[in-house]
Each structure stands twice: as structure tokens, then as C-alpha cells.
Scaffold this active site. Sequence first.
Site, PDB file in Angstrom:
ATOM      1  N   GLY A 207      18.289 -23.653 -48.424  1.00 20.89           N
ATOM      2  CA  GLY A 207      18.860 -24.802 -47.953  1.00 20.89           C
ATOM      3  C   GLY A 207      18.074 -26.043 -48.557  1.00 20.89           C
ATOM      4  N   ASN A 208      18.052 -27.129 -47.852  1.00 16.62           N
ATOM      5  CA  ASN A 208      17.093 -28.301 -48.351  1.00 16.62           C
ATOM      6  C   ASN A 208      16.861 -29.024 -46.863  1.00 16.62           C
ATOM      7  OD1 ASN A 208      19.329 -30.320 -48.083  1.00 16.62           O
ATOM      8  ND2 ASN A 208      20.147 -29.187 -49.992  1.00 16.62           N
TER       9      ASN A 208
END
Length: 396
Positions: A207-208
Site C-alpha cells: 500500500g502507500n
Amino acid sequence: MLKGKKIVLGITGSIAAYKSCLIIRGLIKAGVEVQVVITPAGKEFITPITLSALTHKPVVSEFFSQRDGTWNSHVDLGLWADAMLIAPCTASTLGKMANGIADNMLITTYLSMKAPVFIAPAMDLDMYQHPTTQQNMERLKSFGNQIIEPQSGFLASGLEGKGRMEEPEAIVAYLDAYFDKKDLQGKKIMLTAGPTYEKIDPVRFIGNYSSGKMGFALAEECARRGAEVTLIAGPVSLKTPYPTIRRIDVESCQQMYDAATTAFRDCDAAILCAAVADFRPTEQADRKIKREKDDLVIRLQPTHDIAATLGQMKRNDQLLVGFALETNDEQANAQKKLEKKNLDFIVLNSLRNEGTCFQSDENQISILSKDGQRDFDKKAKTVVARDIVDELQKRL
């Protein structure tokens, strides 16, 4: 805007009655003159003294205020108000309103009301789902009343939250949007916001750091200006205070791609603000991967390019806005993305501008299009959203 408006707030006998204090505070802060009308059952949950202290007006509850014949005129209230808000509204009051049973001051005021009426239901799920309640709400809608219901949260079932009263700040925002300038009235706008999560195994993902704040600010700005908004949101903890926003919660790029390509067909414009993962694991383990080796190799494959796909789908009567978060060669990279993905304009921000990207409440942007580049100062994301939507509105 709400400033200078006069609103009758009806309060009924619900456990959510205490939230009416927060509604009053929000309305008064926005410059509204509030007159409370409360049912006898409502006074069992909150005292008129508390409400009067907040509004600086006597609370209306009975037809006759004193035994000397002095009476409260529901007709005058109906003529005085710019709007009537009933929050919380119980199933009993819904039924009385739908069928004209005028046995208390609140219902007679409602029946005399010349201004728009907004209703925020509050009851348990079984009562909400009952066919009688649903029929009453549909009947009230057919009379021109507006029902304010809560938005479901991340990955919620269709029934989650149904029946509970919408949050006070969202109710105030709904009223504010109704009275505000509507330069996007009649337009349908789709937005993507937040990150995507690409699963490695049942407990891990790629993810981020995106919080979704910029995308949600844009969705709220579009809704405030009258647009019909579809917000496709990745896994974030943010709420959508405008009930006029249709929210679709997703987790992966594939889910966001499916939702975006479907919704875009019927939209006038789309703003792609989500930080979508560019890669996902080629294989996803169906069980938690154990720490058994000194190293672990995860093979990745590209995800769908949502912006490029929508750029190919875009008709001449549609607008497409993209975002570019860059770490180097910012203008050159943004310009390439603008042209390659057939965007009408692109919003550029840089990780080199500290405190303006992930998790932050501020942003500093440039807007690039075929007409050139406009640079903006560092601002709150809510204000940046206004700048971006101004640019969009000029082109619609």
C-alpha cells in the site's frame, strides 16, 4: 450559505435527542437563527432549558404557552422559517407526518410549513426496516421532503448505520449545501480517493501512505456546489459529511478500476485523486506466510492504469482530471502524464514540499494543461479543493 437563515428545529422522543445540541451549535456558528419545537416525548430526553440556553429563544412545545390563553402559532412559524429540520425524527413522528395526524405542536408546525423540510430519522434497525416505516418515508419524499440518512462506512454492508441519525456536522453540511451557490448544479462528478491495498496474504498488503484527505475535500467541495458526486474511496477512516455524496468503498486497484469504469460512463467529469498501487503480487497466499526462510521473494505485476483507461473512454463532452505526485523532474513527468493519459488538466504536487502530501492537512499544487501552468501557494487542502474545482467548473 446558511448565514442569516431562519430554521425551525423539531426534536422528537429519541435517545439521539442529545445530539440536537450539537446541531444547534453548528447552525448558530453558521449564522442561523434557530427556533426549537419539541414534542412532549422529546422533553423526556433533553430539557427545554438546555435548548433555550443554546438558541436564546423560548422552546415551543405546547399549543398554549400559559394558562391565560397565550398560544403559540404554528402558522406564524411556518411563514417565519427558511427551512424546517426534524432531527431526530422517530418512527412515530414519521407516521404522523406522513398521515397528517396533528396531535402535537411539531406536527401542526410541519403541516403549516411553507419552507423546505429536512428529516433525519432515528430508530433501531428493525423499526427502520419495517415496511410501514419505509412506506412512510417514501410518502414523505413524494411530498417534497428531504430525508437525511447516514452514509455507510468502509466495506460496510448495505444495512450498516441504517436507522441511526446522521451525525450533527453532516446534517449542518447538508443544509449548508442546499442553500449555497450551486454552480455545479445538474453535473455528475466522479472522484477517486485514498490508497489501494494489494494483498500479499490474508494479513499483509502492499500500500502507500495516502490518507484520502485531498480526495475527500474535493468530493465535499463538488457536493457543496450542487454536483451529484460519486466518491470511490480506498481504505481510509474518513467520513463523508455530505449525504448527497454516493460513496463506494473499495480496497484493491481491481475494485477501484471496476467501480470507476462503470461510474464514468454517466459522468460529466472525473477527478482521479487516489494513490493507486502500480503493482500487485502475482500470487496471493491463502494463509499467513510464515517466517521460515532468510529471505522472501515476491513477484509483482502491473495493476490496471485507471487514468489511461478512462482517457481512452472519454467522450468529447466529458472532462478528466488527474493527479501527479512526483519526487523529481516534476513538471516534465506531469506533462508526460497529461498527454499520455488524455487528461484535460493535471494537478501536480511534490514530495519535496514538506508537509504538503501524505497525511497532511495542507497542500501546494500546480495545475498543468495545454493552456500552460498555474502555480499556487501552500494552503489547507479544503482551500486547494476550491481552486481545483474552480478550474474544473470553468471548463464544464
